[in-house]
Design a protein around this motif. Structure first.
Motif, PDB file in Angstrom:
ATOM      1  N   TYR A  46       0.839  -1.199   0.000  1.00 21.42           N
ATOM      2  CA  TYR A  46       0.000   0.000   0.000  1.00 21.42           C
ATOM      3  C   TYR A  46       0.878   1.255   0.000  1.00 21.42           C
ATOM      4  CZ  TYR A  46      -4.321  -2.605   1.004  1.00 21.42           C
ATOM      5  OH  TYR A  46      -5.404  -3.444   0.940  1.00 21.42           O
ATOM      6  N   ASP A  47       1.942   1.253   0.811  1.00 27.36           N
ATOM      7  CA  ASP A  47       2.826   2.415   0.886  1.00 27.36           C
ATOM      8  C   ASP A  47       3.461   2.732  -0.475  1.00 27.36           C
ATOM      9  OD1 ASP A  47       2.281   2.499   3.612  1.00 27.36           O
ATOM     10  OD2 ASP A  47       4.228   1.706   4.216  1.00 27.36           O
ATOM     11  N   ALA A  48       3.982   1.709  -1.123  1.00 29.38           N
ATOM     12  CA  ALA A  48       4.627   1.918  -2.423  1.00 29.38           C
ATOM     13  C   ALA A  48       3.619   2.374  -3.475  1.00 29.38           C
ATOM     14  CB  ALA A  48       5.328   0.636  -2.878  1.00 29.38           C
ATOM     15  N   GLU A  53       1.315   6.531  -6.998  1.00 30.05           N
ATOM     16  CA  GLU A  53       0.146   7.263  -7.500  1.00 30.05           C
ATOM     17  C   GLU A  53       0.290   8.767  -7.275  1.00 30.05           C
ATOM     18  OE1 GLU A  53      -2.145   6.229  -9.422  1.00 30.05           O
ATOM     19  OE2 GLU A  53      -2.109   4.073  -9.187  1.00 30.05           O
ATOM     20  N   ALA A  54       0.805   9.182  -6.127  1.00 31.00           N
ATOM     21  CA  ALA A  54       0.991  10.616  -5.862  1.00 31.00           C
ATOM     22  C   ALA A  54       1.986  11.220  -6.860  1.00 31.00           C
ATOM     23  CB  ALA A  54       1.451  10.845  -4.423  1.00 31.00           C
ATOM     24  N   ARG A  55       3.064  10.490  -7.148  1.00 28.13           N
ATOM     25  CA  ARG A  55       4.037  10.977  -8.141  1.00 28.13           C
ATOM     26  C   ARG A  55       3.419  11.021  -9.529  1.00 28.13           C
ATOM     27  NH1 ARG A  55       7.287   7.379  -5.597  1.00 28.13           N
ATOM     28  NH2 ARG A  55       7.126   5.942  -7.352  1.00 28.13           N
ATOM     29  N   GLU A  56       2.741   9.937  -9.929  1.00 34.07           N
ATOM     30  CA  GLU A  56       2.185   9.852 -11.283  1.00 34.07           C
ATOM     31  C   GLU A  56       1.070  10.873 -11.523  1.00 34.07           C
ATOM     32  OE1 GLU A  56       2.884   5.042 -11.937  1.00 34.07           O
ATOM     33  OE2 GLU A  56       0.843   5.818 -11.858  1.00 34.07           O
ATOM     34  N   GLU A  57       0.162  11.006 -10.580  1.00 35.34           N
ATOM     35  CA  GLU A  57      -1.035  11.811 -10.824  1.00 35.34           C
ATOM     36  C   GLU A  57      -0.839  13.300 -10.573  1.00 35.34           C
ATOM     37  OE1 GLU A  57      -4.413  10.125  -8.810  1.00 35.34           O
ATOM     38  OE2 GLU A  57      -4.209   8.224  -9.873  1.00 35.34           O
ATOM     39  N   VAL A  58      -0.145  13.664  -9.486  1.00 39.61           N
ATOM     40  CA  VAL A  58      -0.020  15.096  -9.157  1.00 39.61           C
ATOM     41  C   VAL A  58       1.423  15.557  -8.994  1.00 39.61           C
ATOM     42  CG1 VAL A  58      -2.348  15.359  -8.210  1.00 39.61           C
ATOM     43  CG2 VAL A  58      -0.493  14.613  -6.695  1.00 39.61           C
ATOM     44  N   VAL A  62       6.424  13.123  -1.331  1.00 39.53           N
ATOM     45  CA  VAL A  62       6.618  13.496   0.072  1.00 39.53           C
ATOM     46  C   VAL A  62       6.435  12.249   0.933  1.00 39.53           C
ATOM     47  CG1 VAL A  62       5.843  15.887  -0.243  1.00 39.53           C
ATOM     48  CG2 VAL A  62       4.187  14.130   0.397  1.00 39.53           C
ATOM     49  N   PRO A  63       6.956  12.272   2.153  1.00 38.20           N
ATOM     50  CA  PRO A  63       6.708  11.131   3.041  1.00 38.20           C
ATOM     51  C   PRO A  63       5.208  10.968   3.302  1.00 38.20           C
ATOM     52  CG  PRO A  63       8.459  12.531   3.920  1.00 38.20           C
ATOM     53  CD  PRO A  63       7.843  13.265   2.762  1.00 38.20           C
ATOM     54  N   LEU A  64       4.750   9.736   3.243  1.00 38.89           N
ATOM     55  CA  LEU A  64       3.345   9.424   3.502  1.00 38.89           C
ATOM     56  C   LEU A  64       3.246   8.523   4.721  1.00 38.89           C
ATOM     57  CD1 LEU A  64       2.199   8.667  -0.155  1.00 38.89           C
ATOM     58  CD2 LEU A  64       1.816  10.769   1.148  1.00 38.89           C
ATOM     59  N   ILE A  88      -5.631   3.885   3.176  1.00 42.91           N
ATOM     60  CA  ILE A  88      -5.608   5.348   3.222  1.00 42.91           C
ATOM     61  C   ILE A  88      -4.277   5.801   3.798  1.00 42.91           C
ATOM     62  CG2 ILE A  88      -6.730   7.427   4.093  1.00 42.91           C
ATOM     63  CD1 ILE A  88      -9.289   5.752   4.472  1.00 42.91           C
ATOM     64  N   LEU A  89      -3.635   6.719   3.093  1.00 41.99           N
ATOM     65  CA  LEU A  89      -2.377   7.292   3.549  1.00 41.99           C
ATOM     66  C   LEU A  89      -2.477   8.806   3.472  1.00 41.99           C
ATOM     67  CD1 LEU A  89      -1.684   4.519   1.790  1.00 41.99           C
ATOM     68  CD2 LEU A  89       0.556   5.032   2.751  1.00 41.99           C
ATOM     69  N   ASP A  90      -1.710   9.495   4.315  1.00 41.44           N
ATOM     70  CA  ASP A  90      -1.725  10.959   4.271  1.00 41.44           C
ATOM     71  C   ASP A  90      -0.316  11.515   4.349  1.00 41.44           C
ATOM     72  OD1 ASP A  90      -1.070  10.712   6.979  1.00 41.44           O
ATOM     73  OD2 ASP A  90      -2.793  11.818   7.708  1.00 41.44           O
ATOM     74  N   GLY A  91      -0.226  12.798   4.027  1.00 40.64           N
ATOM     75  CA  GLY A  91       1.048  13.493   4.077  1.00 40.64           C
ATOM     76  C   GLY A  91       0.821  14.985   4.032  1.00 40.64           C
ATOM     77  N   GLU A  92       1.904  15.731   4.224  1.00 41.53           N
ATOM     78  CA  GLU A  92       1.821  17.194   4.171  1.00 41.53           C
ATOM     79  C   GLU A  92       2.575  17.679   2.938  1.00 41.53           C
ATOM     80  OE1 GLU A  92       3.277  20.954   6.779  1.00 41.53           O
ATOM     81  OE2 GLU A  92       2.102  19.432   7.843  1.00 41.53           O
ATOM     82  N   PHE A  93       1.948  18.629   2.228  1.00 40.79           N
ATOM     83  CA  PHE A  93       2.540  19.150   1.000  1.00 40.79           C
ATOM     84  C   PHE A  93       2.077  20.582   0.792  1.00 40.79           C
ATOM     85  CE2 PHE A  93       2.107  19.795  -3.656  1.00 40.79           C
ATOM     86  CZ  PHE A  93       3.453  19.802  -3.965  1.00 40.79           C
TER      87      PHE A  93
END
Length: 144
Positions: A46-48, A53-58, A62-64, A88-93
């Motif tokens: 899930y982490d990977a 997905e965060a890199r590909e889509e937006v 960042v650390p999640l 579900i994962l979260d992070g600050e950006f």
């Protein structure tokens, strides 16, 4: 039944980065969704998957943090059935997102109140608020 991820990226003011799905997407084109979402590949964690997905889509790396996972109710349209375990994962950006034009029409930042208003007007994908509610249950009401 398969695995999926939902990534919630908040800025330092507590606003959530959301994306509007490209009009060419087959599943809910033109609707708003969370920061990044997608399927977990075979052999992937899930982490990977969330980081990918965060890199590909937006365009965000960042650390999640892993928050929770849940079995989502089955969703379907005329062509597709989604039956998923959602991590579900979260992070600050705080930076500027770089959306992938093939998948994402545009991005915005919203408060939880703004997100609920968009959902009430049927601007959000059907699963978005379900994920947000599970997120708030796991993280606590101070997150809202």
């Amino acid at each position: 039944l398969h695995r999926a991820v939902a990534v919630l990226l908040f800025d330092s003011r507590g606003r959530l980065l959301i994306q509007r799905r490209a009009p060419t997407k087959r599943w809910h084109p033109g609707l708003w969704t969370l920061s990044a979402t997608g399927h977990v590949r075979s052999g992937e964690t899930y982490d990977a998957a969330a980081a990918r997905e965060a890199r590909e889509e937006v365009g965000v790396a960042v650390p999640l943090s892993y928050v929770t996972k849940f079995l989502a109710p089955t969703l379907s349209d005329e062509e597709t059935i989604e039956n998923e375990w959602v991590g579900i994962l979260d992070g600050e950006f705080d930076g500027e997102a770089t959306p992938d034009g093939a998948e994402v029409d545009r991005v915005a930042r919203v408060t939880m109140g703004g997100l609920r208003s968009m959902d009430a007007r049927s601007m959000m994908t059907p699963d978005s608020m379900m994920v947000v509610e599970r997120y708030l249950q796991a993280r606590g009401p101070q997150t809202a």
